[in-house]
Design a protein around this motif. Structure first.
Motif, mmCIF file in Angstrom:
data_model
loop_
_atom_site.group_PDB
_atom_site.id
_atom_site.type_symbol
_atom_site.label_atom_id
_atom_site.label_comp_id
_atom_site.label_asym_id
_atom_site.label_seq_id
_atom_site.Cartn_x
_atom_site.Cartn_y
_atom_site.Cartn_z
ATOM 1 N N LEU A 104 0.703 -1.157 0.007
ATOM 2 C CA LEU A 104 0.006 -0.073 -0.231
ATOM 3 C C LEU A 104 1.020 1.371 0.100
ATOM 4 N N ASP A 105 0.308 2.405 -0.291
ATOM 5 C CA ASP A 105 0.740 3.607 -0.342
ATOM 6 C C ASP A 105 0.222 4.082 1.086
ATOM 7 N N ARG A 106 0.765 5.234 1.603
ATOM 8 C CA ARG A 106 0.413 5.834 2.757
ATOM 9 C C ARG A 106 -0.821 6.269 2.969
ATOM 10 N N ASN A 107 -1.482 6.841 1.670
ATOM 11 C CA ASN A 107 -2.587 7.493 1.636
ATOM 12 C C ASN A 107 -3.712 6.701 0.844
ATOM 13 N N ASP A 108 -3.525 5.272 0.815
ATOM 14 C CA ASP A 108 -4.185 4.566 -0.128
ATOM 15 C C ASP A 108 -5.712 4.371 0.642
ATOM 16 N N PHE A 109 -5.883 4.491 2.022
ATOM 17 C CA PHE A 109 -7.001 4.460 2.453
ATOM 18 C C PHE A 109 -7.446 5.733 3.434
ATOM 19 N N ALA A 110 -7.278 6.886 2.559
ATOM 20 C CA ALA A 110 -7.474 8.007 3.120
ATOM 21 C C ALA A 110 -9.069 8.462 3.333
ATOM 22 N N GLU A 111 -9.728 7.537 2.613
ATOM 23 C CA GLU A 111 -11.447 7.590 2.947
ATOM 24 C C GLU A 111 -11.755 6.970 4.178
ATOM 25 N N MET A 112 -10.803 6.592 4.917
ATOM 26 C CA MET A 112 -10.952 6.153 6.393
ATOM 27 C C MET A 112 -11.671 7.240 7.354
ATOM 28 N N ILE A 113 -10.720 8.463 7.027
ATOM 29 C CA ILE A 113 -11.175 9.637 7.667
ATOM 30 C C ILE A 113 -12.620 9.914 7.562
ATOM 31 N N THR A 114 -13.333 9.844 6.188
ATOM 32 C CA THR A 114 -14.548 10.037 5.785
ATOM 33 C C THR A 114 -15.468 9.115 6.659
ATOM 34 N N LEU A 115 -15.198 7.900 6.791
ATOM 35 C CA LEU A 115 -15.982 7.000 7.482
ATOM 36 C C LEU A 115 -16.326 7.588 9.072
ATOM 37 N N VAL A 116 -15.304 7.937 9.625
ATOM 38 C CA VAL A 116 -15.411 8.495 11.003
ATOM 39 C C VAL A 116 -15.693 10.007 11.158
ATOM 40 N N SER A 117 -16.074 10.792 10.070
ATOM 41 C CA SER A 117 -16.148 12.268 10.311
ATOM 42 C C SER A 117 -17.065 12.754 11.059
ATOM 43 N N GLU A 118 -18.201 11.924 11.217
ATOM 44 C CA GLU A 118 -19.358 12.523 12.131
ATOM 45 C C GLU A 118 -19.281 11.976 13.584
ATOM 46 N N LEU A 119 -18.276 11.343 13.923
ATOM 47 C CA LEU A 119 -17.955 10.866 15.116
ATOM 48 C C LEU A 119 -17.400 11.647 16.006
ATOM 49 N N THR A 120 -17.575 11.685 17.352
ATOM 50 C CA THR A 120 -16.664 12.497 18.037
ATOM 51 C C THR A 120 -15.089 12.106 18.119
ATOM 52 N N ASP A 121 -14.291 12.943 18.693
ATOM 53 C CA ASP A 121 -12.750 12.701 18.615
ATOM 54 C C ASP A 121 -12.292 11.130 19.155
ATOM 55 N N SER A 122 -12.878 11.075 20.224
ATOM 56 C CA SER A 122 -12.691 9.872 21.081
ATOM 57 C C SER A 122 -13.290 8.540 20.278
ATOM 58 N N ASP A 123 -14.571 8.575 19.853
ATOM 59 C CA ASP A 123 -14.922 7.546 19.055
ATOM 60 C C ASP A 123 -14.426 7.400 17.705
ATOM 61 N N ALA A 124 -13.973 8.471 17.026
ATOM 62 C CA ALA A 124 -13.317 8.494 15.658
ATOM 63 C C ALA A 124 -11.789 7.715 15.903
ATOM 64 N N THR A 125 -11.232 8.145 16.786
ATOM 65 C CA THR A 125 -10.010 7.738 17.094
ATOM 66 C C THR A 125 -10.013 6.168 17.486
ATOM 67 N N ALA A 126 -10.872 5.884 18.326
ATOM 68 C CA ALA A 126 -10.948 4.365 18.555
ATOM 69 C C ALA A 126 -11.500 3.624 17.719
ATOM 70 N N THR A 127 -12.147 4.008 16.466
ATOM 71 C CA THR A 127 -12.688 3.380 15.483
ATOM 72 C C THR A 127 -11.402 3.191 14.455
ATOM 73 N N LEU A 128 -10.544 4.200 14.128
ATOM 74 C CA LEU A 128 -9.633 4.106 13.427
ATOM 75 C C LEU A 128 -8.641 3.095 14.073
ATOM 76 N N THR A 129 -8.285 3.085 15.159
ATOM 77 C CA THR A 129 -7.571 2.283 16.142
ATOM 78 C C THR A 129 -7.955 0.767 15.684
ATOM 79 N N ALA A 130 -9.212 0.405 15.841
ATOM 80 C CA ALA A 130 -9.840 -0.993 15.751
ATOM 81 C C ALA A 130 -9.598 -1.321 14.152
ATOM 82 N N MET A 131 -9.625 -0.356 13.255
ATOM 83 C CA MET A 131 -9.712 -0.612 11.800
ATOM 84 C C MET A 131 -8.165 -1.525 11.469
ATOM 85 N N CYS A 132 -7.214 -0.684 12.110
ATOM 86 C CA CYS A 132 -5.774 -1.252 12.123
ATOM 87 C C CYS A 132 -5.635 -2.602 12.738
#
Length: 390
Positions: free
Chosen positions: A265-293
């Motif tokens: 992968l390239d670093r930004n190949d999954f840039a749309e991940m940010i869009t998937l969590v865009s409406e979540l709170t900071d903590s929920d968005a960060t927890a979700t991105l961590t779970a994705m990893c």
């Protein structure tokens, strides 16, 4: 760019015996430069030496980030100058300190310089690591091996990951006799399955390697944009959040996860991940991105030929206790920081390119079909010697 002439190369780097190699790494997290010394003959690790780190200044990091995804132009040229300058300063410091360490310390024989990856699209445009290895060789008066990935891509490989041959040597160094995995959680996650029962890294079946998916990069990008922090230090933000399972399921539906390895992968190949969590709170968005990893790693583990005895975690992600706990819950074997077996998880990538530099100098392969999907084993890399031609 052409290769150094063979006579210059052979006169500059000893053909046999154990070499002291100094490796460098500047990863996709854009945090800074790691350098580390390894004593190796290109096959066996004989010991580890000094290491050091230089953080990128905020203005440097901003310029590098602005050049990500670009293949040419003024921003790419500026990024190359930043990378070369930063590496030259740190390498010079370590070389001086190594010389002053004692009369029994002999000089470094070769430097393995990875450079900074700005763009990676092996199936279309290729791969781009900026930084001038020839300039470093001239300034430091030491042979430099660089441009490790291009030959692999030209022969049909993904050009990444390249650390697996070093991981195999580490498994032998640790005297392991059962399959195990090395998991690097940098900007992108990559997994190496090692079967140390094989004699050599290039043996068919000894290695399987691939990028698991995004790791720290999207988390860092999100907390920097929302909270003004470089990273989720200690998992503090994610710890207070709840994982949005719908976003996680959409993430895992990406076609990349259905592809058989090797893959990268390239670093930004999954840039749309940010869009998937865009409406979540900071903590929920960060927890979700961590779970994705963590979920991406769990998906990747299904490709291992045999269940590994352990997953040894390296890279910045191992410092995130929330991510590490998610891994332990997701995997069917123990996941532990690589320090648990006496290796340095902060310097493993730099050490890898020290080891690979010796392999290139000795004409040994640095990638194979099982690690990058290249058609045949290949030893990629340009060798630049002081006063030589590139």
């Amino acid at each position: 760019m052409t290769r150094s002439n063979p006579s210059a190369r052979s006169s500059a780097i000893p053909k046999t015996g154990v070499l002291r190699a100094l490796g460098t790494m500047s990863g996709t997290s854009l945090d800074g430069v790691d350098v580390a010394i390894v004593e190796t003959d290109g096959v066996v690790i004989h010991g580890f030496g000094a290491s050091a780190y230089r953080a990128y200044e905020p203005v440097e990091r901003a310029q590098l980030a602005a050049a990500l995804g670009q293949w040419q132009g003024p921003q790419v040229e500026a990024a190359g100058e930043i990378v070369t300058r930063a590496h030259a300063a740190l390498l010079a410091q370590v070389l001086v300190e190594d010389t002053e360490a004692g009369a029994d310390q002999r000089a470094v024989d070769v430097i393995g310089f990875h450079g900074q990856t700005l763009a990676h699209a092996p199936r279309t445009q290729g791969t781009l690591q900026v930084g001038d290895g020839a300039a470093l060789a001239a300034e430091l008066n030491t042979p430099v091996v660089w441009d490790f990935r291009s030959d692999d891509v030209r022969l049909g490989g993904e050009g990444a990951p390249l650390a697996p041959f070093f991981h195999f040597a580490c498994a032998k160094y640790l005297k392991r006799d059962k399959p195990l995995c090395f998991l690097n959680l940098g900007g992108v996650g990559n997994l190496t399955y090692v079967d140390p029962r094989f004699e050599a890294a290039e043996d068919s079946g000894a290695l399987l390697a691939f990028d698991t998916g995004p790791a720290n990069a999207p988390i860092n990008d999100l907390v920097q944009a929302r909270c003004g922090q470089m990273m989720d230090e200690g998992g503090a933000i994610a710890r207070g959040g709840v994982v949005e399972t719908g976003a996680l399921e959409l993430f895992l539906a990406e076609p990349y996860f259905a592809r058989m390895p090797p893959k990268s992968l390239d670093r930004n190949d999954f840039a749309e991940m940010i869009t998937l969590v865009s409406e979540l709170t900071d903590s929920d968005a960060t927890a979700t991105l961590t779970a994705m990893c963590a979920a991406a790693v769990a998906q990747g583990m299904e490709h291992c030929p045999e269940p590994p005895e352990v997953v040894l975690v390296t890279g910045g992600g191992r410092h995130n206790p929330v991510l590490m706990e998610m891994l332990r819950v997701s995997l069917d074997c123990p996941a532990q920081p690589i320090e648990s077996v006496g290796l340095d998880g902060d310097m493993l990538e730099a050490q890898a390119f020290a080891h690979l530099a010796v392999r290139v100098a000795r004409g040994l392969p640095t990638s194979c079909p099982g690690t990058t999907g290249v058609r045949a084993c290949v030893g990629g890399g340009v060798v630049s010697v002081p006063g030589g031609e590139d």
